[in-house]
Scaffold this motif. Structure first.
Motif, PDB file in Angstrom:
ATOM      1  N   UNK A   4       0.870  -1.148  -0.127  1.00 60.15           N
ATOM      2  CA  UNK A   4      -0.047   0.106   0.045  1.00 60.15           C
ATOM      3  C   UNK A   4       1.017   1.259   0.013  1.00 60.15           C
ATOM      4  N   UNK A   5       0.564   2.314  -0.705  1.00 58.14           N
ATOM      5  CA  UNK A   5       0.934   3.711  -0.818  1.00 58.14           C
ATOM      6  C   UNK A   5       0.841   4.266   0.746  1.00 58.14           C
ATOM      7  N   UNK A   6       1.866   4.923   1.097  1.00 59.17           N
ATOM      8  CA  UNK A   6       1.705   5.760   2.316  1.00 59.17           C
ATOM      9  C   UNK A   6       0.496   6.553   2.252  1.00 59.17           C
ATOM     10  N   UNK A   7      -0.205   6.955   3.236  1.00 58.91           N
ATOM     11  CA  UNK A   7      -1.504   7.558   3.468  1.00 58.91           C
ATOM     12  C   UNK A   7      -1.408   9.128   2.820  1.00 58.91           C
ATOM     13  N   UNK A   8      -0.031   9.638   3.182  1.00 52.45           N
ATOM     14  CA  UNK A   8       0.161  10.928   2.885  1.00 52.45           C
ATOM     15  C   UNK A   8       0.475  11.051   1.121  1.00 52.45           C
ATOM     16  N   UNK A   9       1.144  10.065   0.914  1.00 48.76           N
ATOM     17  CA  UNK A   9       1.319  10.097  -0.722  1.00 48.76           C
ATOM     18  C   UNK A   9       0.066   9.784  -1.298  1.00 48.76           C
ATOM     19  N   UNK A 129       4.930  18.801   2.942  1.00 48.47           N
ATOM     20  CA  UNK A 129       5.740  18.806   3.708  1.00 48.47           C
ATOM     21  C   UNK A 129       6.020  17.475   4.716  1.00 48.47           C
ATOM     22  N   UNK A 130       5.624  16.502   3.925  1.00 50.14           N
ATOM     23  CA  UNK A 130       5.758  14.856   4.182  1.00 50.14           C
ATOM     24  C   UNK A 130       7.102  14.497   3.783  1.00 50.14           C
ATOM     25  N   UNK A 131       7.706  14.834   2.859  1.00 47.09           N
ATOM     26  CA  UNK A 131       8.968  14.369   2.424  1.00 47.09           C
ATOM     27  C   UNK A 131       9.845  15.312   2.085  1.00 47.09           C
ATOM     28  N   UNK A 132      11.145  15.846   2.658  1.00 43.86           N
ATOM     29  CA  UNK A 132      11.919  16.702   2.670  1.00 43.86           C
ATOM     30  C   UNK A 132      13.107  16.414   1.671  1.00 43.86           C
ATOM     31  N   UNK A 133      13.241  16.953   0.244  1.00 47.61           N
ATOM     32  CA  UNK A 133      14.224  16.521  -0.648  1.00 47.61           C
ATOM     33  C   UNK A 133      14.761  17.907  -1.258  1.00 47.61           C
ATOM     34  N   UNK A 134      16.049  17.678  -1.660  1.00 42.78           N
ATOM     35  CA  UNK A 134      16.602  18.487  -2.749  1.00 42.78           C
ATOM     36  C   UNK A 134      16.548  18.048  -4.116  1.00 42.78           C
ATOM     37  N   UNK A 135      16.446  18.830  -5.003  1.00 41.04           N
ATOM     38  CA  UNK A 135      16.531  18.421  -6.419  1.00 41.04           C
ATOM     39  C   UNK A 135      17.219  19.008  -7.111  1.00 41.04           C
ATOM     40  N   UNK A 136      17.839  18.125  -8.153  1.00 43.16           N
ATOM     41  CA  UNK A 136      18.911  18.525  -9.282  1.00 43.16           C
ATOM     42  C   UNK A 136      18.244  18.298 -10.649  1.00 43.16           C
ATOM     43  N   UNK A 137      18.336  18.995 -11.431  1.00 46.37           N
ATOM     44  CA  UNK A 137      18.026  18.481 -12.872  1.00 46.37           C
ATOM     45  C   UNK A 137      19.234  18.155 -13.638  1.00 46.37           C
ATOM     46  N   UNK A 138      19.325  16.989 -14.046  1.00 46.24           N
ATOM     47  CA  UNK A 138      20.643  16.805 -14.862  1.00 46.24           C
ATOM     48  C   UNK A 138      20.585  15.411 -15.697  1.00 46.24           C
ATOM     49  N   UNK A 139      21.372  15.112 -16.480  1.00 39.16           N
ATOM     50  CA  UNK A 139      21.508  14.056 -17.270  1.00 39.16           C
ATOM     51  C   UNK A 139      22.166  13.030 -16.338  1.00 39.16           C
ATOM     52  N   UNK A 140      21.591  11.958 -16.157  1.00 39.21           N
ATOM     53  CA  UNK A 140      22.187  10.619 -15.595  1.00 39.21           C
ATOM     54  C   UNK A 140      23.553  10.235 -16.039  1.00 39.21           C
ATOM     55  N   UNK A 141      23.537  10.330 -17.464  1.00 44.32           N
ATOM     56  CA  UNK A 141      24.786   9.847 -18.069  1.00 44.32           C
ATOM     57  C   UNK A 141      26.128  10.874 -17.905  1.00 44.32           C
ATOM     58  N   UNK A 142      25.410  11.924 -17.421  1.00 42.11           N
ATOM     59  CA  UNK A 142      26.799  13.119 -17.231  1.00 42.11           C
ATOM     60  C   UNK A 142      27.089  13.311 -15.648  1.00 42.11           C
ATOM     61  N   UNK A 143      25.985  13.085 -14.935  1.00 42.47           N
ATOM     62  CA  UNK A 143      26.321  13.468 -13.450  1.00 42.47           C
ATOM     63  C   UNK A 143      26.618  14.829 -13.303  1.00 42.47           C
ATOM     64  N   UNK A 144      27.332  15.123 -12.352  1.00 41.45           N
ATOM     65  CA  UNK A 144      28.112  14.332 -11.289  1.00 41.45           C
ATOM     66  C   UNK A 144      26.918  14.188 -10.107  1.00 41.45           C
TER      67      UNK A 144
END
Length: 319
Positions: A4-9, A129-144
């Motif tokens: 089951x998915x979490x209730x908040x999700x 407010x349930x899942x704190x994350x930072x995001x970076x847009x980038x190509x997986x093939x390039x990284x870093x």
């Protein structure tokens, strides 16, 4: 038991669906499925907010369920591992990160990395407010990639050209402080990608925790391949998006768990590679064993102690 998915999700997805056309979402889901079957990646069809939402409705529950199953095995094989940081590489709408947070309450730093702006935007909205994350847009093939205790690449290698995959696996491993989890579709192609990753990781000094109970060559031969299954419930909207009537879905997946040498692990054990076959005389098990061999083991009903253990085993379990 279904995952089951979490209730908040679930609540966040419902908020996103408010006012959305179910027919439009179903059409967009069909377009994404067609693209995958034609060998094209999600970038060819995920162009905007509605495309990302359709993908999340159809695929996020399965991603969450598969990652949850993999993380449950990680907790079994490395019970003292308590990651503080997660890198979710190719995170999509973030289903794998939710599964990681459910598995380890110790997580307090989550980094998302994805090439898709619509996916990253949706991941943020679903997280709220349930899942704190930072995001970076980038190509997986390039990284870093930023370093993290736990690194996850779920359904991501399939999105990368075959020529770039070895480089990406090496970069993911370089970013791994503790455990690396790679999850792929449970297809022969997904299995082949994991075999190549496995060989490279072993050469780089990784300890393979699961599903393999050894570091030798895989004993399976074509047309057989290593994969597993997890059951997840379908909501009404999920069924509409996929044009399905059955209230559940069985997600086939393949995976690899690799650990740094400093991670304490449980002893190796044979892996059940198919659903046990139960009959009146007993139960037949298909096992991948510690010596690197494929074994079919019959547990007779008359051996009550062993039979009681075998009855509790399922596809994917360690014996």
């Amino acid at each position: 038991m279904a995952a089951e998915l979490p209730r908040a999700l679930k609540a966040a997805i419902d908020r996103e669906l408010a006012g959305a056309s179910r027919r439009d979402l179903a059409d967009r889901t069909a377009a994404t499925t067609e693209a995958y079957r034609a060998g094209r990646g999600s970038a060819s069809v995920i162009k905007g907010r509605e495309d990302a939402l359709a993908y999340a409705l159809a695929r996020l529950p399965a991603t969450y369920a598969a990652c949850g199953a993999v993380f449950a095995e990680a907790r079994r094989t490395a019970p003292d591992f308590a990651p503080r940081s997660l890198l979710d590489a190719g995170c999509g709408p973030g289903g794998g990160s939710w599964a990681a947070r459910e598995a380890w309450g110790s997580l307090d730093a989550i980094a998302w990395f994805d090439a898709s702006a619509p996916f990253l935007d949706l991941a943020k909205r679903l997280a709220g407010d349930d899942l704190a994350a930072t995001s970076t847009r980038g190509d997986l093939a390039a990284g870093p990639f930023p370093r993290a205790d736990l690194v996850l690449a779920s359904y991501a290698l399939a999105e990368i050209s075959p020529a770039a995959q070895p480089r990406v696996v090496a970069s993911l491993w370089a970013a791994t402080e503790g455990l690396l989890a790679i999850v792929e579709p449970g297809t022969p192609a997904g299995y082949a990608r994991l075999l190549a990753a496995r060989e490279a990781l072993i050469a780089a000094g990784a300890t393979i925790l699961a599903p393999c109970p050894h570091h030798l060559a895989c004993p399976l031969t074509a047309p057989d391949w290593c994969h597993f299954s997890v059951r997840l419930p379908r909501s009404r909207d999920h069924k509409l998006a996929k044009g399905a009537e059955v209230p559940f879905e069985d997600e086939k997946f393949a995976y690899l768990l690799a650990a740094r040498p400093g991670v304490a692990t449980e002893p190796r054990a044979p892996r059940v590679l198919a659903r046990p076959k139960a009959g009146k005389p007993g139960i037949e098990l298909k096992l991948c064993t510690e010596p690197g061999a494929l074994e079919r083991r019959f547990v007779p009903r008359r051996d009550k102690a062993a039979h009681a253990i075998a009855r509790r085993l399922d596809w994917g379990d360690a014996l």
